[in-house]
Design a protein around this motif. Structure first.
Motif, mmCIF file in Angstrom:
data_model
loop_
_atom_site.group_PDB
_atom_site.id
_atom_site.type_symbol
_atom_site.label_atom_id
_atom_site.label_comp_id
_atom_site.label_asym_id
_atom_site.label_seq_id
_atom_site.Cartn_x
_atom_site.Cartn_y
_atom_site.Cartn_z
ATOM 1 N N GLY A 179 63.045 43.112 38.063
ATOM 2 C CA GLY A 179 62.249 43.452 36.892
ATOM 3 C C GLY A 179 61.797 42.249 36.087
ATOM 4 N N SER A 180 62.347 41.081 36.381
ATOM 5 C CA SER A 180 61.960 39.866 35.657
ATOM 6 C C SER A 180 60.876 39.114 36.417
ATOM 7 N N VAL A 181 60.264 38.133 35.754
ATOM 8 C CA VAL A 181 59.213 37.318 36.363
ATOM 9 C C VAL A 181 59.588 35.842 36.243
ATOM 10 N N HIS A 182 59.584 35.163 37.366
ATOM 11 C CA HIS A 182 59.783 33.713 37.363
ATOM 12 C C HIS A 182 58.402 33.067 37.425
ATOM 13 N N HIS A 183 57.967 32.497 36.307
ATOM 14 C CA HIS A 183 56.643 31.878 36.238
ATOM 15 C C HIS A 183 56.778 30.384 36.505
ATOM 16 N N LEU A 184 56.273 29.936 37.639
ATOM 17 C CA LEU A 184 56.229 28.513 37.955
ATOM 18 C C LEU A 184 54.862 28.001 37.511
ATOM 19 N N VAL A 185 54.873 27.223 36.438
ATOM 20 C CA VAL A 185 53.619 26.735 35.864
ATOM 21 C C VAL A 185 52.952 25.755 36.826
ATOM 22 N N ARG A 186 51.669 25.867 36.917
ATOM 23 C CA ARG A 186 50.860 24.993 37.778
ATOM 24 C C ARG A 186 51.244 23.518 37.577
ATOM 25 N N GLY A 187 51.532 22.843 38.685
ATOM 26 C CA GLY A 187 51.850 21.421 38.630
ATOM 27 C C GLY A 187 53.312 21.096 38.410
ATOM 28 N N THR A 188 54.151 22.113 38.166
ATOM 29 C CA THR A 188 55.582 21.873 37.964
ATOM 30 C C THR A 188 56.355 22.205 39.235
ATOM 31 N N VAL A 189 57.634 21.853 39.243
ATOM 32 C CA VAL A 189 58.428 22.013 40.459
ATOM 33 C C VAL A 189 59.874 22.350 40.110
ATOM 34 N N LYS A 190 60.513 23.144 40.984
ATOM 35 C CA LYS A 190 61.915 23.518 40.797
ATOM 36 C C LYS A 190 62.605 23.662 42.148
ATOM 37 N N GLN A 191 63.919 23.686 42.084
ATOM 38 C CA GLN A 191 64.722 24.133 43.220
ATOM 39 C C GLN A 191 64.974 25.625 42.995
ATOM 40 N N TYR A 192 64.898 26.415 44.067
ATOM 41 C CA TYR A 192 65.170 27.841 43.882
ATOM 42 C C TYR A 192 66.079 28.361 44.989
ATOM 43 N N LYS A 193 66.707 29.493 44.693
ATOM 44 C CA LYS A 193 67.647 30.067 45.653
ATOM 45 C C LYS A 193 67.651 31.584 45.536
ATOM 46 N N MET A 194 67.696 32.244 46.683
ATOM 47 C CA MET A 194 67.950 33.680 46.753
ATOM 48 C C MET A 194 69.301 33.793 47.462
ATOM 49 N N PRO A 195 70.381 33.953 46.717
ATOM 50 C CA PRO A 195 71.717 33.880 47.315
ATOM 51 C C PRO A 195 71.953 34.901 48.424
ATOM 52 N N GLU A 196 71.396 36.092 48.228
ATOM 53 C CA GLU A 196 71.544 37.155 49.227
ATOM 54 C C GLU A 196 70.189 37.821 49.416
ATOM 55 N N SER A 197 70.200 39.070 49.839
ATOM 56 C CA SER A 197 68.946 39.799 50.036
ATOM 57 C C SER A 197 68.132 39.810 48.745
ATOM 58 N N CYS A 198 66.857 39.448 48.859
ATOM 59 C CA CYS A 198 65.987 39.400 47.677
ATOM 60 C C CYS A 198 64.531 39.510 48.128
ATOM 61 N N PHE A 199 63.777 40.367 47.456
ATOM 62 C CA PHE A 199 62.345 40.517 47.730
ATOM 63 C C PHE A 199 61.581 40.482 46.415
ATOM 64 N N ALA A 200 60.362 39.935 46.486
ATOM 65 C CA ALA A 200 59.564 39.782 45.269
ATOM 66 C C ALA A 200 58.089 40.016 45.550
ATOM 67 N N LEU A 201 57.390 40.418 44.502
ATOM 68 C CA LEU A 201 55.931 40.476 44.520
ATOM 69 C C LEU A 201 55.465 39.136 43.951
ATOM 70 N N GLU A 202 54.896 38.304 44.792
ATOM 71 C CA GLU A 202 54.492 36.962 44.364
ATOM 72 C C GLU A 202 52.980 36.905 44.173
ATOM 73 N N TYR A 203 52.587 36.469 42.988
ATOM 74 C CA TYR A 203 51.177 36.384 42.657
ATOM 75 C C TYR A 203 50.836 34.961 42.221
ATOM 76 N N ALA A 204 49.826 34.370 42.839
ATOM 77 C CA ALA A 204 49.375 33.027 42.467
ATOM 78 C C ALA A 204 47.918 33.076 42.066
ATOM 79 N N ARG A 205 47.576 32.375 41.002
ATOM 80 C CA ARG A 205 46.180 32.286 40.548
ATOM 81 C C ARG A 205 45.858 30.836 40.212
#
Length: 249
Positions: A179-205
């Motif tokens: 139910g939450s949204v992880h917004h990766l701002v254009r030009g920024t960078v992170k390390q990310y992890k899905m520890p177990e089963s995880c699915f998302a609706l990913e939208y890029a503009r």
């Protein structure tokens, strides 16, 4: 009669031709480099103004709304809980009923592996165009990697499972539940992890084509999974071209 002296230089070849050849080669190299630099300078001079104008109009090319996608994701979760397949169907069905969006939705649920930034999962491309993409991305067993630094804003709507993220200098992870949204701002960078089963609706503009290099890099540097690369390219290219022919940039 004294013996004739043999010339000490009789067997030596003149050195002038070798130095002349090397000098000629260096000259050709310099000319070639100069030619390429001129070509890229002219190309940049032509493309930069066009890119600037299009950049100012990016908002006018978008057909998806971030607020609607977030609301849609939450309603799908509320209706189907942890049933990921039902959640995905709920989302795609509503997009097909939405004016201005339906013509650009890919209803063929074609899943392909996706390796990028060291992470591995699978994706279903719902929409792909020059300025937007919308996919279902996830894995049933967990993964971890680098987000990449992109030319578009990325909105990761968590449908099932949990995603965590980390930025240098922080001592606690960012946590994104369903139910939450992880917004990766254009030009920024992170390390990310899905520890177990995880699915998302990913939208890029933003500008989508440059993001493809990140999506392809692992194939050449690690997996060598060219059949998957080919399949991904076919689907992405087909959707982008199809949407361009419909007037969607």
């Amino acid at each position: 009669m004294p013996p004739k002296k043999q010339s000490s230089s009789g067997g030596n070849k003149p050195s002038g031709s070798g130095s002349s050849s090397a000098s000629s080669c260096r000259c050709r190299c310099r000319c070639s480099i100069t030619g390429w630099l001129k070509f890229f300078a002219i190309l940049f001079a032509l493309v930069a103004p066009i890119a600037y104008v299009l950049e100012q109009r990016l908002e006018s090319f978008y057909v998806f709304e971030t607020e609607h996608l977030h609301d849609l994701s939450k309603r799908a979760i509320s209706a189907h809980g942890n049933d990921t397949k039902a959640i995905v169907k709920y989302i795609v069905d509503e997009l097909n009923e939405r004016n201005g969006v339906a013509p650009y939705v890919n209803n063929d649920e074609e899943w392909v592996f996706n390796n990028a930034g060291g992470a591995m999962g699978a994706m279903y491309i719902i929409h792909a165009s020059i300025t937007e993409y919308l996919i279902i991305f996830g894995t049933a067993i967990g993964t971890e990697g680098h987000t990449g630094r992109h030319t578009a804003d990325d909105y990761f709507h968590i449908l099932t499972g949990t995603q965590t993220a980390y930025v240098p200098g922080e001592y606690e992870p960012e946590v994104y539940p369903p139910g939450s949204v992880h917004h990766l701002v254009r030009g920024t960078v992170k390390q990310y992890k899905m520890p177990e089963s995880c699915f998302a609706l990913e939208y890029a503009r933003g500008w989508i084509p440059p993001m493809l290099f990140f999506g392809y890099a692992d194939t050449f540097s690690s997996t060598l999974d060219f059949p998957t690369l080919w399949r991904t390219s076919v689907i992405t290219g087909r959707e982008m071209i199809s949407n361009l022919l419909k007037g969607k940039f």
